[in-house]
Design a protein around this motif. Structure first.
Motif, mmCIF file in Angstrom:
data_model
loop_
_atom_site.group_PDB
_atom_site.id
_atom_site.type_symbol
_atom_site.label_atom_id
_atom_site.label_comp_id
_atom_site.label_asym_id
_atom_site.label_seq_id
_atom_site.Cartn_x
_atom_site.Cartn_y
_atom_site.Cartn_z
ATOM 1 N N TRP A 101 0.675 -1.158 0.062
ATOM 2 C CA TRP A 101 0.285 -0.146 0.129
ATOM 3 C C TRP A 101 0.853 1.365 0.139
ATOM 4 C CZ3 TRP A 101 -3.319 1.585 4.775
ATOM 5 C CH2 TRP A 101 -4.033 2.887 4.515
ATOM 6 N N LEU A 102 1.786 1.437 0.857
ATOM 7 C CA LEU A 102 2.631 2.562 1.014
ATOM 8 C C LEU A 102 3.479 2.691 -0.121
ATOM 9 C CD1 LEU A 102 3.640 2.596 4.718
ATOM 10 C CD2 LEU A 102 1.557 3.808 3.592
ATOM 11 N N SER A 103 4.155 1.620 -0.609
ATOM 12 C CA SER A 103 5.236 1.548 -1.818
ATOM 13 C C SER A 103 4.349 2.179 -2.812
ATOM 14 C CB SER A 103 5.824 0.134 -1.945
ATOM 15 O OG SER A 103 4.863 -0.734 -2.321
ATOM 16 N N ASN A 104 3.272 1.655 -3.236
ATOM 17 C CA ASN A 104 2.274 2.001 -4.470
ATOM 18 C C ASN A 104 2.034 3.583 -4.158
ATOM 19 O OD1 ASN A 104 2.535 -0.250 -5.951
ATOM 20 N ND2 ASN A 104 0.778 -1.296 -4.982
ATOM 21 N N SER A 105 1.717 3.871 -3.169
ATOM 22 C CA SER A 105 1.428 5.550 -2.879
ATOM 23 C C SER A 105 2.449 6.204 -3.069
ATOM 24 C CB SER A 105 0.854 5.469 -1.307
ATOM 25 O OG SER A 105 -0.194 4.650 -0.959
ATOM 26 N N ALA A 106 3.724 5.921 -2.820
ATOM 27 C CA ALA A 106 4.794 6.669 -3.016
ATOM 28 C C ALA A 106 4.870 7.026 -4.520
ATOM 29 C CB ALA A 106 5.852 6.111 -2.477
ATOM 30 N N TYR A 107 4.725 6.242 -5.295
ATOM 31 C CA TYR A 107 4.784 6.625 -6.757
ATOM 32 C C TYR A 107 3.891 7.679 -7.188
ATOM 33 C CZ TYR A 107 6.798 2.008 -7.615
ATOM 34 O OH TYR A 107 7.792 1.167 -7.551
ATOM 35 N N ILE A 108 2.797 8.093 -6.554
ATOM 36 C CA ILE A 108 2.032 9.276 -6.682
ATOM 37 C C ILE A 108 3.047 10.584 -6.466
ATOM 38 C CG2 ILE A 108 -0.051 10.679 -6.012
ATOM 39 C CD1 ILE A 108 -1.306 8.082 -5.240
ATOM 40 N N TYR A 109 3.805 10.683 -5.689
ATOM 41 C CA TYR A 109 4.435 11.621 -5.103
ATOM 42 C C TYR A 109 5.950 11.866 -5.464
ATOM 43 C CZ TYR A 109 0.373 11.668 -1.948
ATOM 44 O OH TYR A 109 -0.769 11.662 -1.412
ATOM 45 N N LEU A 110 6.650 10.656 -5.739
ATOM 46 C CA LEU A 110 8.192 10.548 -5.968
ATOM 47 C C LEU A 110 8.158 10.129 -7.625
ATOM 48 C CD1 LEU A 110 9.347 9.337 -2.625
ATOM 49 C CD2 LEU A 110 9.367 11.658 -3.161
ATOM 50 N N SER A 111 9.465 10.486 -8.004
ATOM 51 C CA SER A 111 9.952 9.775 -9.391
ATOM 52 C C SER A 111 10.457 8.247 -9.074
ATOM 53 C CB SER A 111 11.163 10.737 -9.750
ATOM 54 O OG SER A 111 12.461 10.591 -9.099
ATOM 55 N N VAL A 112 10.292 7.687 -10.136
ATOM 56 C CA VAL A 112 10.900 6.347 -10.089
ATOM 57 C C VAL A 112 12.301 6.217 -9.713
ATOM 58 C CG1 VAL A 112 11.151 4.219 -11.588
ATOM 59 C CG2 VAL A 112 9.242 5.448 -11.731
ATOM 60 N N SER A 113 13.062 6.960 -10.160
ATOM 61 C CA SER A 113 14.558 7.207 -9.684
ATOM 62 C C SER A 113 14.764 7.347 -8.307
ATOM 63 C CB SER A 113 15.255 8.121 -10.570
ATOM 64 O OG SER A 113 14.859 9.322 -10.346
ATOM 65 N N PHE A 114 13.978 8.089 -7.694
ATOM 66 C CA PHE A 114 14.443 8.443 -6.361
ATOM 67 C C PHE A 114 13.990 7.389 -5.499
ATOM 68 C CE2 PHE A 114 13.265 11.219 -2.413
ATOM 69 C CZ PHE A 114 14.415 11.241 -1.921
ATOM 70 N N ILE A 115 12.481 6.678 -5.817
ATOM 71 C CA ILE A 115 12.186 5.714 -5.253
ATOM 72 C C ILE A 115 13.315 4.442 -4.928
ATOM 73 C CG2 ILE A 115 10.448 3.777 -5.029
ATOM 74 C CD1 ILE A 115 8.368 5.801 -5.981
ATOM 75 N N GLN A 116 13.778 4.345 -6.027
ATOM 76 C CA GLN A 116 14.789 3.205 -6.273
ATOM 77 C C GLN A 116 16.119 3.517 -5.431
ATOM 78 O OE1 GLN A 116 12.254 1.602 -7.998
ATOM 79 N NE2 GLN A 116 14.057 0.259 -7.814
ATOM 80 N N MET A 117 16.148 4.734 -5.307
ATOM 81 C CA MET A 117 17.581 5.344 -4.309
ATOM 82 C C MET A 117 17.200 4.897 -2.888
ATOM 83 S SD MET A 117 18.647 8.797 -6.336
ATOM 84 C CE MET A 117 19.237 8.901 -7.966
ATOM 85 N N LEU A 118 15.972 5.308 -2.496
ATOM 86 C CA LEU A 118 15.302 5.163 -1.099
ATOM 87 C C LEU A 118 15.169 3.688 -0.768
ATOM 88 C CD1 LEU A 118 12.371 7.724 -0.806
ATOM 89 C CD2 LEU A 118 14.722 7.855 0.071
ATOM 90 N N LYS A 119 15.179 2.806 -1.782
ATOM 91 C CA LYS A 119 14.948 1.361 -1.434
ATOM 92 C C LYS A 119 16.458 0.731 -1.232
ATOM 93 C CE LYS A 119 10.728 0.051 -4.373
ATOM 94 N NZ LYS A 119 10.571 -0.539 -5.568
ATOM 95 N N ALA A 120 17.481 1.442 -1.278
ATOM 96 C CA ALA A 120 18.644 1.084 -0.939
ATOM 97 C C ALA A 120 18.864 0.831 0.379
ATOM 98 C CB ALA A 120 19.733 2.103 -1.455
ATOM 99 N N LEU A 121 17.848 1.480 1.158
ATOM 100 C CA LEU A 121 17.899 1.457 2.622
ATOM 101 C C LEU A 121 17.234 0.073 3.200
ATOM 102 C CD1 LEU A 121 16.529 5.014 3.770
ATOM 103 C CD2 LEU A 121 19.056 3.936 4.260
ATOM 104 N N MET A 122 16.881 -0.998 2.375
ATOM 105 C CA MET A 122 16.480 -2.129 2.674
ATOM 106 C C MET A 122 17.204 -2.764 3.483
ATOM 107 S SD MET A 122 13.723 -3.990 2.778
ATOM 108 C CE MET A 122 12.735 -3.472 1.538
ATOM 109 N N PRO A 123 18.742 -3.110 3.239
ATOM 110 C CA PRO A 123 19.732 -3.982 4.155
ATOM 111 C C PRO A 123 19.850 -3.089 5.586
ATOM 112 C CG PRO A 123 20.589 -3.559 1.829
ATOM 113 C CD PRO A 123 19.330 -2.783 2.036
ATOM 114 N N VAL A 124 19.665 -1.846 5.494
ATOM 115 C CA VAL A 124 19.840 -1.196 6.715
ATOM 116 C C VAL A 124 18.593 -1.364 7.850
ATOM 117 C CG1 VAL A 124 19.988 1.008 7.830
ATOM 118 C CG2 VAL A 124 20.864 0.613 5.864
ATOM 119 N N ALA A 125 17.415 -1.443 6.937
ATOM 120 C CA ALA A 125 16.031 -1.912 7.820
ATOM 121 C C ALA A 125 16.277 -3.258 8.362
ATOM 122 C CB ALA A 125 14.943 -1.546 7.044
ATOM 123 N N VAL A 126 16.688 -4.230 7.387
ATOM 124 C CA VAL A 126 16.418 -5.698 7.766
ATOM 125 C C VAL A 126 17.548 -5.869 8.911
ATOM 126 C CG1 VAL A 126 17.066 -7.921 6.924
ATOM 127 C CG2 VAL A 126 15.540 -6.316 5.361
#
Length: 349
Positions: A101-126
């Protein structure tokens, strides 16, 4: 052709298949991300209803998984008690629904490129959640690496030309929920010896996600859909979009099952760079040099983290093989001693 030639052909075939699996996964992941952006973005298809879109995906995937398991018998269902479903699958389904829900919602407000950059935080979160739940051991070196990834993403965010605070909150929330889900899968399912492939996962989890999403949908999106007469179903758009989402789940299983999780992580980095290039060249999103510098730093940190995980895995496998060799040597020695004792007794008799 000799034995050496056959071996070379076998190795070549394996390499070609591995690259094929990687290409299929990158293509489907790329397609789903861009397709979701196209549907949700107000400047494109203009249907900004992320809960509805996620529910369509879950309903489609659950229905198709049911047909494959119960009707066509393609895959055997996993034996699961009601208590196990409620205690393990339901929490995982709740987290998955929130993440989507939240990841799909983010596409309304952010660019595809910037979302991919933010996804780099996944190892940090895990890693952070794993440490807090005592699934991972705290290591100073690893934490420094996590901080370097975070620092790189922070620089990328600082250089974002169309920064939207609410969009960032949504994407970070999606990362947090997805990371928690991944850790809970290890704790609630894998530790109990339960392994779900993508079809059985969707069979058990997708209906649960649909139910969880139904509640916010009734209060948040349903009134708007009815008031604006946007409550229509374009079979061509949503059907192909849902089919791509289902195919992506199968591609994940194929890639990890036939290669490794590490291969998927490396392929994910390639996909992210391709998406950034596509976002800049085709969608015409603004990608600044500071964006790229920050993501580059994060990329180096993620690469080092994957390298460390690979080395740890190799060391663990080497220890396991050494232990097996010692056990086999001990068994062989014991057998020889027993054989010698039998022969001695026979000679004395």
């Amino acid at each position: 052709m000799g034995k050496g030639g056959s071996l070379s052909e076998g190795v070549l075939k394996k390499i070609v298949l591995s690259y094929t699996y990687v290409a299929i996964w990158i293509f489907l992941s790329f397609t789903v991300i861009v397709y979701n952006k196209y549907i949700l973005d107000k400047k494109m298809y203009d249907w900004p209803f992320p809960i509805s879109l996620t529910m369509i995906h879950m309903g489609f995937c659950a229905s198709l998984a049911f047909l494959l398991i119960r009707v066509f018998k393609v895959v055997e269902p996993v034996s699961m008690s009601r208590d196990l479903y409620l205690s393990s699958v339901v929490p995982i389904g709740a987290l998955y629904s929130l993440s989507l829900w939240l990841s799909n919602s983010a596409y309304i407000y952010l660019s595809v490129s910037f979302i991919q950059m933010l996804k780099a935080l996944m190892p940090v979160a895990v890693y952070s959640i794993g440490v807090s739940l005592r699934k991972e051991s705290f290591k100073t070196e690893t934490m420094v690496n996590m901080l370097s990834i975070s620092f790189g993403v922070a620089i990328a965010a600082y250089g974002e030309a169309k920064f939207d605070a609410w969009g960032v909150v949504l994407q970070l929330g999606a990362v947090a929920f997805e990371a928690t889900r991944l850790v809970l899968i290890q704790i609630l399912l894998t530790s109990k010896g339960i392994s779900l492939n993508p079809i059985t996962s969707l069979y058990y989890v997708a209906p649960c996600c649909f139910v969880f999403l139904l509640v916010p949908w009734i209060f948040v999106e349903y009134p708007i859909l009815m008031a604006t007469s946007s409550f229509h179903f374009d079979f061509a758009i949503f059907g192909t979009n849902s089919l791509c989402a289902f195919a992506l789940n199968l591609a994940v299983f194929l890639l990890v099952g036939k290669t490794s999780a590490l291969t998927m992580n490396v392929a994910g980095v390639v996909k992210d760079w391709l998406l950034i290039a596509f976002s800049w060249s085709v969608i015409k999103d603004t990608v600044t040099p500071i964006n790229l510098f920050g993501y580059g730093l994060a990329f180096i940190g993620v690469g080092y983290y994957n390298h460390s995980k690979l080395q740890a895995l190799k060391a663990k496998e080497a220890q396991k093989k050494a232990a097996q060799a010692d056990e086999e040597a001990g068994t062989l020695l014991e057998k020889r001693e027993n054989d010698g004792l039998v022969k001695k007794n026979e000679s004395e008799a």
